[in-house]
Scaffold this motif. Structure first.
Motif, mmCIF file in Angstrom:
data_model
loop_
_atom_site.group_PDB
_atom_site.id
_atom_site.type_symbol
_atom_site.label_atom_id
_atom_site.label_comp_id
_atom_site.label_asym_id
_atom_site.label_seq_id
_atom_site.Cartn_x
_atom_site.Cartn_y
_atom_site.Cartn_z
ATOM 1 N N ARG A 1 -52.784 3.519 -32.625
ATOM 2 C CA ARG A 1 -54.070 2.977 -33.061
ATOM 3 C C ARG A 1 -53.759 1.772 -33.925
ATOM 4 N NH1 ARG A 1 -56.422 5.651 -29.502
ATOM 5 N NH2 ARG A 1 -57.027 7.781 -29.882
ATOM 6 N N LEU A 2 -54.169 0.590 -33.479
ATOM 7 C CA LEU A 2 -53.913 -0.637 -34.227
ATOM 8 C C LEU A 2 -55.015 -0.844 -35.256
ATOM 9 C CD1 LEU A 2 -52.846 -2.977 -31.276
ATOM 10 C CD2 LEU A 2 -51.450 -1.421 -32.646
ATOM 11 N N LEU A 3 -54.633 -0.977 -36.512
ATOM 12 C CA LEU A 3 -55.590 -1.117 -37.610
ATOM 13 C C LEU A 3 -55.243 -2.339 -38.447
ATOM 14 C CD1 LEU A 3 -55.474 2.598 -38.799
ATOM 15 C CD2 LEU A 3 -57.127 1.582 -37.228
ATOM 16 N N PRO A 4 -56.234 -3.151 -38.793
ATOM 17 C CA PRO A 4 -55.960 -4.292 -39.683
ATOM 18 C C PRO A 4 -55.790 -3.806 -41.125
ATOM 19 C CG PRO A 4 -58.282 -4.238 -39.093
ATOM 20 C CD PRO A 4 -57.616 -3.145 -38.311
ATOM 21 N N PRO B 1 -51.325 -9.828 -36.238
ATOM 22 C CA PRO B 1 -51.715 -9.218 -34.959
ATOM 23 C C PRO B 1 -50.583 -9.170 -33.934
ATOM 24 C CG PRO B 1 -53.390 -10.775 -35.684
ATOM 25 C CD PRO B 1 -52.222 -10.923 -36.614
ATOM 26 N N LEU B 2 -49.730 -10.193 -33.888
ATOM 27 C CA LEU B 2 -48.628 -10.173 -32.928
ATOM 28 C C LEU B 2 -47.625 -9.067 -33.253
ATOM 29 C CD1 LEU B 2 -47.928 -13.963 -32.305
ATOM 30 C CD2 LEU B 2 -48.976 -12.309 -30.754
ATOM 31 N N MET B 3 -47.443 -8.808 -34.531
ATOM 32 C CA MET B 3 -46.551 -7.727 -34.937
ATOM 33 C C MET B 3 -47.127 -6.392 -34.476
ATOM 34 S SD MET B 3 -43.776 -6.926 -36.406
ATOM 35 C CE MET B 3 -42.906 -5.874 -37.525
ATOM 36 N N ALA B 4 -48.420 -6.197 -34.660
ATOM 37 C CA ALA B 4 -49.065 -4.958 -34.234
ATOM 38 C C ALA B 4 -48.891 -4.745 -32.734
ATOM 39 C CB ALA B 4 -50.551 -4.980 -34.602
ATOM 40 N N GLU B 5 -49.101 -5.792 -31.963
ATOM 41 C CA GLU B 5 -48.937 -5.699 -30.513
ATOM 42 C C GLU B 5 -47.491 -5.406 -30.150
ATOM 43 O OE1 GLU B 5 -51.168 -5.558 -28.129
ATOM 44 O OE2 GLU B 5 -52.817 -5.816 -29.539
ATOM 45 N N MET C 1 -50.410 7.641 -33.716
ATOM 46 C CA MET C 1 -49.693 6.867 -34.686
ATOM 47 C C MET C 1 -50.572 5.700 -35.107
ATOM 48 S SD MET C 1 -46.121 4.930 -34.390
ATOM 49 C CE MET C 1 -45.350 6.501 -34.473
ATOM 50 N N ALA C 2 -50.644 5.457 -36.390
ATOM 51 C CA ALA C 2 -51.393 4.321 -36.915
ATOM 52 C C ALA C 2 -50.434 3.159 -37.125
ATOM 53 C CB ALA C 2 -52.065 4.687 -38.236
ATOM 54 N N VAL C 3 -50.803 1.999 -36.614
ATOM 55 C CA VAL C 3 -50.032 0.772 -36.805
ATOM 56 C C VAL C 3 -50.916 -0.163 -37.615
ATOM 57 C CG1 VAL C 3 -48.862 -1.155 -35.677
ATOM 58 C CG2 VAL C 3 -48.844 1.117 -34.604
ATOM 59 N N ILE C 4 -50.542 -0.386 -38.874
ATOM 60 C CA ILE C 4 -51.352 -1.165 -39.801
ATOM 61 C C ILE C 4 -50.622 -2.475 -40.074
ATOM 62 C CG2 ILE C 4 -52.448 -1.200 -42.061
ATOM 63 C CD1 ILE C 4 -52.215 1.922 -41.991
ATOM 64 N N CYS C 5 -51.126 -3.548 -39.494
ATOM 65 C CA CYS C 5 -50.426 -4.828 -39.598
ATOM 66 C C CYS C 5 -51.389 -5.957 -39.926
ATOM 67 C CB CYS C 5 -49.724 -5.163 -38.288
ATOM 68 S SG CYS C 5 -48.345 -4.072 -37.903
ATOM 69 N N ALA C 6 -50.931 -6.849 -40.807
ATOM 70 C CA ALA C 6 -51.690 -8.060 -41.105
ATOM 71 C C ALA C 6 -51.477 -9.088 -40.006
ATOM 72 C CB ALA C 6 -51.266 -8.633 -42.452
ATOM 73 N N VAL D 1 -41.946 -2.181 -41.302
ATOM 74 C CA VAL D 1 -41.268 -3.153 -40.443
ATOM 75 C C VAL D 1 -41.784 -4.523 -40.854
ATOM 76 C CG1 VAL D 1 -40.788 -3.846 -38.074
ATOM 77 C CG2 VAL D 1 -41.241 -1.442 -38.597
ATOM 78 N N PRO D 2 -41.099 -5.189 -41.782
ATOM 79 C CA PRO D 2 -41.604 -6.462 -42.300
ATOM 80 C C PRO D 2 -41.593 -7.564 -41.248
ATOM 81 C CG PRO D 2 -39.415 -6.026 -43.152
ATOM 82 C CD PRO D 2 -39.826 -4.812 -42.370
ATOM 83 N N VAL D 3 -42.624 -8.400 -41.297
ATOM 84 C CA VAL D 3 -42.705 -9.542 -40.385
ATOM 85 C C VAL D 3 -41.599 -10.530 -40.726
ATOM 86 C CG1 VAL D 3 -44.122 -11.477 -39.629
ATOM 87 C CG2 VAL D 3 -45.176 -9.258 -40.066
ATOM 88 N N GLU D 4 -41.413 -10.778 -42.002
ATOM 89 C CA GLU D 4 -40.379 -11.696 -42.466
ATOM 90 C C GLU D 4 -39.371 -10.894 -43.275
ATOM 91 O OE1 GLU D 4 -42.315 -14.695 -44.715
ATOM 92 O OE2 GLU D 4 -43.660 -15.227 -43.092
#
Length: 99
Positions: free
Chosen positions: A25-28, A8-12, A1-6, A69-72
């Motif tokens: 897989r955490l991807l910026p 970093p805490l959200m990705a974690e 699964m690709a986790v694409i987050c701006a 999954v929006p941060v805000e």
């Protein structure tokens, strides 16, 4: 699964929520050729924390579930870790049943 987050805490957080359920897989978001990387990784699902054109295109072209999954979020509608896990597992099982 690709986790694409701006964020970093959200990705974690997403990776932690899916621990034991999916290989993440955490991807910026700012990778120069994210589309090519997604083609190479061939994830079974993608999670993003905001609009990501490369993720949408990959999901559409390859029939991969895409979770935003929006941060805000307005109204507090960000899914809990348990809800996110249930959504992802359900979608992955549905994909396997159709295959």
């Amino acid at each position: 699964m690709a986790v694409i987050c701006a964020a970093p805490l959200m990705a974690e957080g997403v990776a932690t929520a899916l621990d034991g359920v999916a290989d993440t897989r955490l991807l910026p978001t700012d990778l120069e050729d994210l589309s090519a990387l997604l083609r190479t990784l061939a994830p079974d699902a993608i999670v993003v924390d905001r609009e990501c054109r490369a993720a949408h295109v990959h999901a559409d072209q390859h029939g991969v579930p895409l979770f935003v999954v929006p941060v805000e979020a307005e109204g507090g509608d960000v899914p809990s870790p348990e809800r996110l896990r249930a959504l992802v597992v359900g979608s992955l099982l549905a994909v396997q049943v159709r295959a």
